[in-house]
Scaffold this motif. Sequence first.
Motif, mmCIF file in Angstrom:
data_model
loop_
_atom_site.group_PDB
_atom_site.id
_atom_site.type_symbol
_atom_site.label_atom_id
_atom_site.label_comp_id
_atom_site.label_asym_id
_atom_site.label_seq_id
_atom_site.Cartn_x
_atom_site.Cartn_y
_atom_site.Cartn_z
ATOM 1 N N PRO A 141 -16.273 -10.885 5.945
ATOM 2 C CA PRO A 141 -17.166 -10.292 6.950
ATOM 3 C C PRO A 141 -16.761 -8.902 7.424
ATOM 4 O O PRO A 141 -17.623 -8.120 7.846
ATOM 5 C CB PRO A 141 -17.109 -11.315 8.099
ATOM 6 N N ASP A 142 -15.465 -8.552 7.354
ATOM 7 C CA ASP A 142 -15.041 -7.254 7.875
ATOM 8 C C ASP A 142 -14.294 -6.397 6.853
ATOM 9 O O ASP A 142 -13.640 -5.411 7.220
ATOM 10 C CB ASP A 142 -14.164 -7.437 9.117
ATOM 11 N N SER A 143 -14.390 -6.731 5.557
ATOM 12 C CA SER A 143 -13.665 -5.917 4.572
ATOM 13 C C SER A 143 -14.229 -6.090 3.170
ATOM 14 O O SER A 143 -14.921 -7.060 2.864
ATOM 15 C CB SER A 143 -12.177 -6.289 4.568
ATOM 16 N N LYS A 144 -13.886 -5.099 2.319
ATOM 17 C CA LYS A 144 -14.186 -5.157 0.895
ATOM 18 C C LYS A 144 -12.910 -4.759 0.168
ATOM 19 O O LYS A 144 -12.384 -3.655 0.371
ATOM 20 C CB LYS A 144 -15.317 -4.201 0.540
ATOM 21 N N THR A 145 -12.392 -5.651 -0.662
ATOM 22 C CA THR A 145 -11.108 -5.451 -1.309
ATOM 23 C C THR A 145 -11.263 -5.610 -2.809
ATOM 24 O O THR A 145 -11.958 -6.517 -3.273
ATOM 25 C CB THR A 145 -10.074 -6.465 -0.781
ATOM 26 N N SER A 146 -10.620 -4.748 -3.576
ATOM 27 C CA SER A 146 -10.731 -4.813 -5.034
ATOM 28 C C SER A 146 -9.361 -4.659 -5.675
ATOM 29 O O SER A 146 -8.399 -4.218 -5.044
ATOM 30 C CB SER A 146 -11.675 -3.716 -5.546
ATOM 31 N N LYS A 160 -4.856 -13.880 -3.619
ATOM 32 C CA LYS A 160 -3.924 -12.799 -3.939
ATOM 33 C C LYS A 160 -4.532 -11.863 -4.972
ATOM 34 O O LYS A 160 -5.096 -12.302 -5.972
ATOM 35 C CB LYS A 160 -2.618 -13.385 -4.484
ATOM 36 N N ILE A 161 -4.411 -10.560 -4.721
ATOM 37 C CA ILE A 161 -4.738 -9.540 -5.708
ATOM 38 C C ILE A 161 -3.428 -9.081 -6.330
ATOM 39 O O ILE A 161 -2.502 -8.682 -5.626
ATOM 40 C CB ILE A 161 -5.490 -8.361 -5.083
ATOM 41 N N LEU A 162 -3.337 -9.099 -7.662
ATOM 42 C CA LEU A 162 -2.063 -8.929 -8.343
ATOM 43 C C LEU A 162 -1.664 -7.481 -8.596
ATOM 44 O O LEU A 162 -0.472 -7.182 -8.717
ATOM 45 C CB LEU A 162 -2.081 -9.703 -9.660
ATOM 46 N N SER A 163 -2.618 -6.559 -8.718
ATOM 47 C CA SER A 163 -2.259 -5.161 -8.952
ATOM 48 C C SER A 163 -3.410 -4.229 -8.590
ATOM 49 O O SER A 163 -4.571 -4.651 -8.525
ATOM 50 C CB SER A 163 -1.854 -4.940 -10.423
ATOM 51 N N LYS A 164 -3.042 -2.962 -8.346
ATOM 52 C CA LYS A 164 -4.011 -1.901 -8.053
ATOM 53 C C LYS A 164 -4.961 -2.296 -6.931
ATOM 54 O O LYS A 164 -6.172 -2.065 -7.001
ATOM 55 C CB LYS A 164 -4.792 -1.530 -9.316
ATOM 56 N N ALA A 165 -4.401 -2.891 -5.896
ATOM 57 C CA ALA A 165 -5.223 -3.388 -4.787
ATOM 58 C C ALA A 165 -5.689 -2.241 -3.888
ATOM 59 O O ALA A 165 -4.949 -1.306 -3.601
ATOM 60 C CB ALA A 165 -4.434 -4.404 -3.968
ATOM 61 N N LYS A 166 -6.917 -2.358 -3.435
ATOM 62 C CA LYS A 166 -7.498 -1.376 -2.524
ATOM 63 C C LYS A 166 -8.424 -2.097 -1.555
ATOM 64 O O LYS A 166 -9.323 -2.822 -1.971
ATOM 65 C CB LYS A 166 -8.274 -0.319 -3.313
ATOM 66 N N ARG A 167 -8.177 -1.888 -0.270
ATOM 67 C CA ARG A 167 -8.959 -2.581 0.761
ATOM 68 C C ARG A 167 -9.615 -1.579 1.699
ATOM 69 O O ARG A 167 -8.985 -0.660 2.188
ATOM 70 C CB ARG A 167 -8.068 -3.518 1.572
ATOM 71 N N GLY A 176 -10.997 1.623 7.923
ATOM 72 C CA GLY A 176 -9.652 1.921 7.449
ATOM 73 C C GLY A 176 -9.522 1.576 5.982
ATOM 74 O O GLY A 176 -10.289 0.768 5.453
ATOM 75 N N GLN A 177 -8.560 2.200 5.325
ATOM 76 C CA GLN A 177 -8.351 1.954 3.901
ATOM 77 C C GLN A 177 -6.871 1.791 3.604
ATOM 78 O O GLN A 177 -6.042 2.526 4.130
ATOM 79 C CB GLN A 177 -8.926 3.105 3.081
ATOM 80 N N ILE A 178 -6.570 0.808 2.761
ATOM 81 C CA ILE A 178 -5.191 0.558 2.336
ATOM 82 C C ILE A 178 -5.167 0.433 0.828
ATOM 83 O O ILE A 178 -6.002 -0.255 0.236
ATOM 84 C CB ILE A 178 -4.623 -0.733 2.958
ATOM 85 N N GLU A 179 -4.214 1.102 0.195
ATOM 86 C CA GLU A 179 -4.007 0.958 -1.232
ATOM 87 C C GLU A 179 -2.578 0.493 -1.474
ATOM 88 O O GLU A 179 -1.642 0.982 -0.838
ATOM 89 C CB GLU A 179 -4.252 2.284 -1.951
ATOM 90 N N GLY A 180 -2.400 -0.450 -2.377
ATOM 91 C CA GLY A 180 -1.064 -0.961 -2.641
ATOM 92 C C GLY A 180 -1.005 -1.679 -3.964
ATOM 93 O O GLY A 180 -1.988 -1.765 -4.691
ATOM 94 N N ASP A 181 0.155 -2.197 -4.279
ATOM 95 C CA ASP A 181 0.333 -2.929 -5.525
ATOM 96 C C ASP A 181 -0.308 -4.308 -5.425
ATOM 97 O O ASP A 181 -1.101 -4.710 -6.261
ATOM 98 C CB ASP A 181 1.826 -3.052 -5.835
ATOM 99 N N LYS A 182 0.022 -5.027 -4.336
ATOM 100 C CA LYS A 182 -0.488 -6.380 -4.156
ATOM 101 C C LYS A 182 -0.966 -6.582 -2.720
ATOM 102 O O LYS A 182 -0.408 -6.030 -1.777
ATOM 103 C CB LYS A 182 0.597 -7.422 -4.458
ATOM 104 N N LEU A 195 1.813 -6.091 0.136
ATOM 105 C CA LEU A 195 3.111 -6.096 -0.519
ATOM 106 C C LEU A 195 3.222 -4.848 -1.384
ATOM 107 O O LEU A 195 2.268 -4.467 -2.077
ATOM 108 C CB LEU A 195 3.266 -7.338 -1.405
ATOM 109 N N LYS A 196 4.385 -4.208 -1.339
ATOM 110 C CA LYS A 196 4.612 -2.998 -2.140
ATOM 111 C C LYS A 196 3.553 -1.953 -1.872
ATOM 112 O O LYS A 196 2.902 -1.424 -2.788
ATOM 113 C CB LYS A 196 4.668 -3.336 -3.630
ATOM 114 N N LYS A 197 3.369 -1.648 -0.623
ATOM 115 C CA LYS A 197 2.329 -0.718 -0.213
ATOM 116 C C LYS A 197 2.644 0.698 -0.695
ATOM 117 O O LYS A 197 3.767 1.178 -0.567
ATOM 118 C CB LYS A 197 2.202 -0.745 1.314
ATOM 119 N N ASN A 198 1.633 1.374 -1.251
ATOM 120 C CA ASN A 198 1.821 2.746 -1.736
ATOM 121 C C ASN A 198 1.440 3.785 -0.694
ATOM 122 O O ASN A 198 2.120 4.754 -0.485
ATOM 123 C CB ASN A 198 1.003 2.973 -3.005
ATOM 124 N N SER A 199 0.290 3.561 -0.064
ATOM 125 C CA SER A 199 -0.180 4.552 0.899
ATOM 126 C C SER A 199 -1.170 3.944 1.855
ATOM 127 O O SER A 199 -1.810 2.932 1.559
ATOM 128 C CB SER A 199 -0.819 5.739 0.180
#
Length: 201
Positions: A141-146, A160-167, A176-182, A195-199
Amino acid sequence: LSAIIVEYILSNALYDDNQLDDKIANHFLTDFIMTETDEKGQVSWILEGKRLEKFPNSERSEVTGPSMRIFSVGHGYWIVTAKKALDPDSLFKSIYLYGDVTFIKYDGEEKKEMDISTESAVIYPDEEKVETDKFGIIKTPDSKTSGEGIIADINNGYVKILSKAKRLSFDENKTGQIEGDKLIYDMGNKSWKVLKKNSIN
């Protein structure tokens, strides 16, 4: 029980059919409905489809236009759809889905909790578990994650998203936007953990 009955009917049909090409179905059902119940007689899942096919010299079954409703142990249910489905042993323990695959989770009040879409996936109905190594999109309801690779383990309450996660999150006041490994989504408190947040933007 019905899954076993249908498998028995399809299997025995093989002995009455001279069609032995294992690439061509020698028995099928159209516009079918199957129901699986547990040892207490409670419905575990319901599978509908346009066509269920069985092949000679093979244990596999294939379904065109599958739509499966899986009832959660806690509460609510999942609706799973795809263009095609393949069950390697016709026991409906692991089902391979192909083409426009969607998993929609509803709570006990018929409200949509989560929507997962991907190209292909494997579902384990008895475990309420879904896995894919393809790119997928998860909507709440409050996010879109790929990201690439998704495991949705409903019994244990996480996605769980295993790689190249973006929310991308959004509410009435901000986005807001978050990009990370998992990324891991806790279905109990409805929150994402990075987990293993990039930026962070």
